[in-house]
Motif scaffolding. Structure first.
Motif, PDB file in Angstrom:
ATOM      1  N   SER A 231      21.153  22.952  58.081  1.00 32.04           N
ATOM      2  CA  SER A 231      21.496  23.796  56.932  1.00 32.04           C
ATOM      3  C   SER A 231      21.086  25.251  57.176  1.00 32.04           C
ATOM      4  N   GLY A 232      21.686  26.142  56.428  1.00 30.32           N
ATOM      5  CA  GLY A 232      21.223  27.519  56.290  1.00 30.32           C
ATOM      6  C   GLY A 232      20.934  28.262  57.584  1.00 30.32           C
ATOM      7  N   ILE A 233      19.721  28.767  57.665  1.00 34.10           N
ATOM      8  CA  ILE A 233      19.307  29.606  58.796  1.00 34.10           C
ATOM      9  C   ILE A 233      19.298  28.802  60.096  1.00 34.10           C
TER      10      ILE A 233
ATOM     11  N   ILE B  22      15.575  16.349  58.937  1.00 31.62           N
ATOM     12  CA  ILE B  22      15.289  15.096  58.237  1.00 31.62           C
ATOM     13  C   ILE B  22      16.554  14.572  57.558  1.00 31.62           C
ATOM     14  N   ASN B  23      17.490  15.468  57.301  1.00 28.03           N
ATOM     15  CA  ASN B  23      18.745  15.111  56.634  1.00 28.03           C
ATOM     16  C   ASN B  23      19.779  14.666  57.674  1.00 28.03           C
ATOM     17  N   VAL B  24      19.858  13.353  57.863  1.00 31.35           N
ATOM     18  CA  VAL B  24      20.706  12.801  58.925  1.00 31.35           C
ATOM     19  C   VAL B  24      22.189  12.995  58.607  1.00 31.35           C
TER      20      VAL B  24
ATOM     21  N   ASP C 282      11.371  14.224  61.186  1.00 32.15           N
ATOM     22  CA  ASP C 282      10.535  14.733  60.089  1.00 32.15           C
ATOM     23  C   ASP C 282       9.452  15.587  60.738  1.00 32.15           C
ATOM     24  N   VAL C 283       9.512  16.888  60.517  1.00 35.08           N
ATOM     25  CA  VAL C 283       8.592  17.796  61.229  1.00 35.08           C
ATOM     26  C   VAL C 283       7.128  17.598  60.839  1.00 35.08           C
ATOM     27  N   ALA C 284       6.897  16.917  59.711  1.00 35.85           N
ATOM     28  CA  ALA C 284       5.512  16.689  59.273  1.00 35.85           C
ATOM     29  C   ALA C 284       4.865  15.498  59.977  1.00 35.85           C
TER      30      ALA C 284
ATOM     31  N   ALA D  70       2.768  20.207  54.108  1.00 36.95           N
ATOM     32  CA  ALA D  70       3.062  19.257  55.197  1.00 36.95           C
ATOM     33  C   ALA D  70       4.289  19.714  55.980  1.00 36.95           C
ATOM     34  N   VAL D  71       5.312  20.167  55.284  1.00 37.70           N
ATOM     35  CA  VAL D  71       6.536  20.560  55.986  1.00 37.70           C
ATOM     36  C   VAL D  71       6.371  21.965  56.598  1.00 37.70           C
ATOM     37  N   ASN D  72       5.970  22.925  55.760  1.00 37.16           N
ATOM     38  CA  ASN D  72       5.986  24.330  56.224  1.00 37.16           C
ATOM     39  C   ASN D  72       4.825  24.644  57.173  1.00 37.16           C
TER      40      ASN D  72
ATOM     41  N   ASN E 183       8.734  31.155  64.798  1.00 34.33           N
ATOM     42  CA  ASN E 183       8.475  30.508  63.516  1.00 34.33           C
ATOM     43  C   ASN E 183       9.178  31.280  62.408  1.00 34.33           C
ATOM     44  N   ILE E 184       9.558  30.569  61.354  1.00 34.78           N
ATOM     45  CA  ILE E 184      10.173  31.280  60.240  1.00 34.78           C
ATOM     46  C   ILE E 184       9.140  31.404  59.120  1.00 34.78           C
ATOM     47  N   ALA E 185       8.640  32.625  58.972  1.00 33.05           N
ATOM     48  CA  ALA E 185       7.732  32.947  57.878  1.00 33.05           C
ATOM     49  C   ALA E 185       8.604  33.374  56.700  1.00 33.05           C
ATOM     50  N   SER E 186       8.256  34.458  56.022  1.00 30.13           N
ATOM     51  CA  SER E 186       9.027  34.879  54.840  1.00 30.13           C
ATOM     52  C   SER E 186       8.475  36.211  54.355  1.00 30.13           C
ATOM     53  N   ILE E 187       9.235  36.894  53.516  1.00 27.46           N
ATOM     54  CA  ILE E 187       8.618  38.000  52.776  1.00 27.46           C
ATOM     55  C   ILE E 187       7.426  37.451  51.991  1.00 27.46           C
TER      56      ILE E 187
ATOM     57  N   PRO F 209      12.278  36.498  56.716  1.00 25.21           N
ATOM     58  CA  PRO F 209      13.515  36.788  55.976  1.00 25.21           C
ATOM     59  C   PRO F 209      13.241  37.225  54.544  1.00 25.21           C
ATOM     60  N   GLY F 210      14.117  38.107  54.038  1.00 19.40           N
ATOM     61  CA  GLY F 210      14.203  38.326  52.589  1.00 19.40           C
ATOM     62  C   GLY F 210      15.011  37.176  52.020  1.00 19.40           C
ATOM     63  N   TYR F 211      15.554  37.352  50.808  1.00 11.86           N
ATOM     64  CA  TYR F 211      16.359  36.271  50.220  1.00 11.86           C
ATOM     65  C   TYR F 211      17.683  36.148  50.963  1.00 11.86           C
ATOM     66  N   ILE F 212      17.932  34.951  51.461  1.00 23.16           N
ATOM     67  CA  ILE F 212      19.128  34.697  52.266  1.00 23.16           C
ATOM     68  C   ILE F 212      19.986  33.671  51.528  1.00 23.16           C
TER      69      ILE F 212
ATOM     70  N   THR G 293      21.431  30.762  51.225  1.00 24.27           N
ATOM     71  CA  THR G 293      21.444  29.416  51.831  1.00 24.27           C
ATOM     72  C   THR G 293      21.252  28.398  50.702  1.00 24.27           C
ATOM     73  N   PRO G 294      21.435  27.112  50.995  1.00 22.02           N
ATOM     74  CA  PRO G 294      21.202  26.094  49.953  1.00 22.02           C
ATOM     75  C   PRO G 294      19.811  26.191  49.320  1.00 22.02           C
ATOM     76  N   MET G 295      18.781  26.617  50.110  1.00 20.64           N
ATOM     77  CA  MET G 295      17.429  26.724  49.539  1.00 20.64           C
ATOM     78  C   MET G 295      17.426  27.652  48.327  1.00 20.64           C
ATOM     79  N   VAL G 296      18.124  28.773  48.443  1.00 21.20           N
ATOM     80  CA  VAL G 296      18.174  29.764  47.368  1.00 21.20           C
ATOM     81  C   VAL G 296      19.227  29.363  46.329  1.00 21.20           C
ATOM     82  N   ARG G 297      20.369  28.900  46.790  1.00 25.90           N
ATOM     83  CA  ARG G 297      21.465  28.477  45.897  1.00 25.90           C
ATOM     84  C   ARG G 297      20.998  27.404  44.913  1.00 25.90           C
TER      85      ARG G 297
HETATM   86  P1  NAI Z   1      17.755  25.211  53.835  1.00 24.19           P
HETATM   87  O1  NAI Z   1      17.237  24.420  52.706  1.00 24.19           O
HETATM   88  O2  NAI Z   1      19.175  25.653  53.836  1.00 24.19           O
HETATM   89  O3  NAI Z   1      17.475  24.456  55.216  1.00 24.19           O
HETATM   90  C1  NAI Z   1      16.229  23.875  55.497  1.00 24.19           C
HETATM   91  C2  NAI Z   1      16.454  22.608  56.301  1.00 24.19           C
HETATM   92  O4  NAI Z   1      15.172  22.018  56.572  1.00 24.19           O
HETATM   93  C3  NAI Z   1      17.284  21.536  55.544  1.00 24.19           C
HETATM   94  O5  NAI Z   1      18.373  21.103  56.338  1.00 24.19           O
HETATM   95  C4  NAI Z   1      16.287  20.410  55.306  1.00 24.19           C
HETATM   96  O6  NAI Z   1      16.882  19.115  55.347  1.00 24.19           O
HETATM   97  C5  NAI Z   1      15.313  20.618  56.465  1.00 24.19           C
HETATM   98  N1  NAI Z   1      14.023  19.969  56.200  1.00 24.19           N
HETATM   99  C6  NAI Z   1      13.344  19.898  55.045  1.00 24.19           C
HETATM  100  N2  NAI Z   1      12.237  19.141  55.190  1.00 24.19           N
HETATM  101  C7  NAI Z   1      12.224  18.736  56.488  1.00 24.19           C
HETATM  102  C8  NAI Z   1      11.330  17.928  57.258  1.00 24.19           C
HETATM  103  N3  NAI Z   1      10.230  17.368  56.721  1.00 24.19           N
HETATM  104  N4  NAI Z   1      11.627  17.728  58.569  1.00 24.19           N
HETATM  105  C9  NAI Z   1      12.733  18.267  59.118  1.00 24.19           C
HETATM  106  N5  NAI Z   1      13.618  19.023  58.432  1.00 24.19           N
HETATM  107  C10 NAI Z   1      13.354  19.254  57.140  1.00 24.19           C
HETATM  108  O7  NAI Z   1      16.791  26.461  53.936  1.00 24.19           O
HETATM  109  P2  NAI Z   1      16.935  27.848  54.735  1.00 24.19           P
HETATM  110  O8  NAI Z   1      17.128  28.889  53.735  1.00 24.19           O
HETATM  111  O9  NAI Z   1      17.836  27.720  55.884  1.00 24.19           O
HETATM  112  O10 NAI Z   1      15.435  27.975  55.252  1.00 24.19           O
HETATM  113  C11 NAI Z   1      15.078  27.934  56.627  1.00 24.19           C
HETATM  114  C12 NAI Z   1      13.696  28.527  56.774  1.00 24.19           C
HETATM  115  O11 NAI Z   1      13.723  29.891  56.359  1.00 24.19           O
HETATM  116  C13 NAI Z   1      12.642  27.835  55.912  1.00 24.19           C
HETATM  117  O12 NAI Z   1      11.433  27.761  56.640  1.00 24.19           O
HETATM  118  C14 NAI Z   1      12.499  28.779  54.741  1.00 24.19           C
HETATM  119  O13 NAI Z   1      11.257  28.670  54.137  1.00 24.19           O
HETATM  120  C15 NAI Z   1      12.706  30.124  55.417  1.00 24.19           C
HETATM  121  N6  NAI Z   1      13.077  31.193  54.526  1.00 24.19           N
HETATM  122  C16 NAI Z   1      14.240  31.133  53.795  1.00 24.19           C
HETATM  123  C17 NAI Z   1      14.557  32.165  52.944  1.00 24.19           C
HETATM  124  C18 NAI Z   1      15.804  32.160  52.117  1.00 24.19           C
HETATM  125  O14 NAI Z   1      15.945  33.050  51.277  1.00 24.19           O
HETATM  126  N7  NAI Z   1      16.730  31.257  52.303  1.00 24.19           N
HETATM  127  C19 NAI Z   1      13.679  33.340  52.794  1.00 24.19           C
HETATM  128  C20 NAI Z   1      12.510  33.306  53.630  1.00 24.19           C
HETATM  129  C21 NAI Z   1      12.231  32.261  54.450  1.00 24.19           C
END
Ligand code: NAI
Length: 255
Positions: A17-19, A39-41, A63-65, A112-114, A138-142, A186-189, A191-195
């Motif tokens: 997903s996303g990034i 983790i999402n097969v 599962d990264v944890a 556990a995950v992050n 590594n993906i940190a964040s604002i 990243p700032g707000y991107i 992706t499904p996380m934000v959506r």
């Molecule tokens: P997303 O929700 O689109 O994708 C995250 C993916 O991680 C999903 O496919 C999910 O199934 C997977 N995931 C969740 N738990 C897991 C686990 N235990 N083991 C393996 N995979 C797992 O999110 P997005 O936006 O692509 O985020 C990617 C990274 O960027 C994250 O670390 C997020 O915190 C960071 N980030 C995102 C921002 C945003 O605005 N979207 C802003 C700043 C940071």
């Protein structure tokens, strides 16, 4: 096809997903062998079907944890494509539970995950890379640097990812491992996380505008904006960069 990452073996977590997904696609466009894990097969298998190039892309459930899962994934990567060159820790979760009501369990799940996920990835990638060298992103964040009242647990984990990145970079430098460790903020991107957060909000349009306005450039970022920074940090162009955290945030942190 020749490209900046031709012949390199890359692992991207959170690849479904996303990034993570955008990052997989950019590495493939640069000629790499890529293993995407998630983790999402269901979503991971869909991505694998879309890419449809087993010689260059493989999806693994992960599962990264879970430490045993890391050991297995990196073993599989070696047998599928060879020794690891680059790890991107993109898997992450964000909860918006109010601070006063957040249970210890929910707090720990984000950690556990992050945090654990990033630590385990770095730890095991070092075992794979030392001697040959490599790069970890590594993906940190604002949210590593600023507080967000509606994401308190998430902020704590991302602050930790940033400081861990510095310490891990120094560790690898100390032992001359030739492994660079950096982070992207990243700032707000979009992706499904934000959506997912926006879509359930009662005043979605108001919140969306509020978030856009936090970025001096006036809009959300795209996953490809972040993937571009990840590729740079992973590339030889960044050979003098380690322990850094680069904001790609439309100016959010410059204020
Ligand atoms: P997303 O929700 O689109 O994708 C995250 C993916 O991680 C999903 O496919 C999910 O199934 C997977 N995931 C969740 N738990 C897991 C686990 N235990 N083991 C393996 N995979 C797992 O999110 P997005 O936006 O692509 O985020 C990617 C990274 O960027 C994250 O670390 C997020 O915190 C960071 N980030 C995102 C921002 C945003 O605005 N979207 C802003 C700043 C940071």
């Amino acid at each position: 096809m020749m490209g900046e990452f031709s012949g390199k073996v890359i692992v991207v977590t959170g690849a479904a997903s996303g990034i993570g997904k955008a990052t997989v696609r950019q590495f493939l466009a640069e000629g790499a062998f890529v293993v995407g894990t998630d983790i999402n097969v269901e979503a991971g298998s869909k991505l694998s079907d879309e890419i449809n190039n087993p010689a260059k892309f493989h999806f693994l459930q992960h599962d990264v944890a879970n430490e045993d899962a890391w050991v297995q994934v990196l073993k599989d990567v070696k047998s599928i494509y060879g020794p690891l060159d680059v790890l991107v820790n993109s898997a992450g979760i964000s909860f918006s539970d109010p601070l006063e009501d957040m249970t210890l369990e929910r707090w720990r799940t984000q950690q556990a995950v992050n945090m654990d996920g990033t630590f385990l990835g770095v730890k095991h990638a070092i075992h794979e890379m030392k001697g040959r060298g490599g790069a970890i992103v590594n993906i940190a964040s604002i949210a590593s640097d600023v507080g967000i009242f509606a994401a308190v647990g998430y902020c704590a984990t991302k602050g930790a990812v940033k400081s861990f990145t510095k310490a891990a970079a120094l560790y690898c430098a100390q032992y001359n491992y030739n492994i660079r460790v950096n982070a992207i903020q990243p700032g707000y991107i979009e992706t499904p996380m934000v959506r997912d957060v926006l879509d359930v909000h009662s005043h979605k349009d108001v919140l969306e505008k509020k978030i856009r306005d936090l970025h001096p450039l006036g809009h959300f970022g795209e996953p490809d904006d972040i993937a571009a920074g990840i590729l740079f940090a992973a590339s030889d162009k960044a050979k003098f960069m380690t322990g850094a955290s680069i904001p790609i945030d439309g100016g959010y942190l410059a204020q």
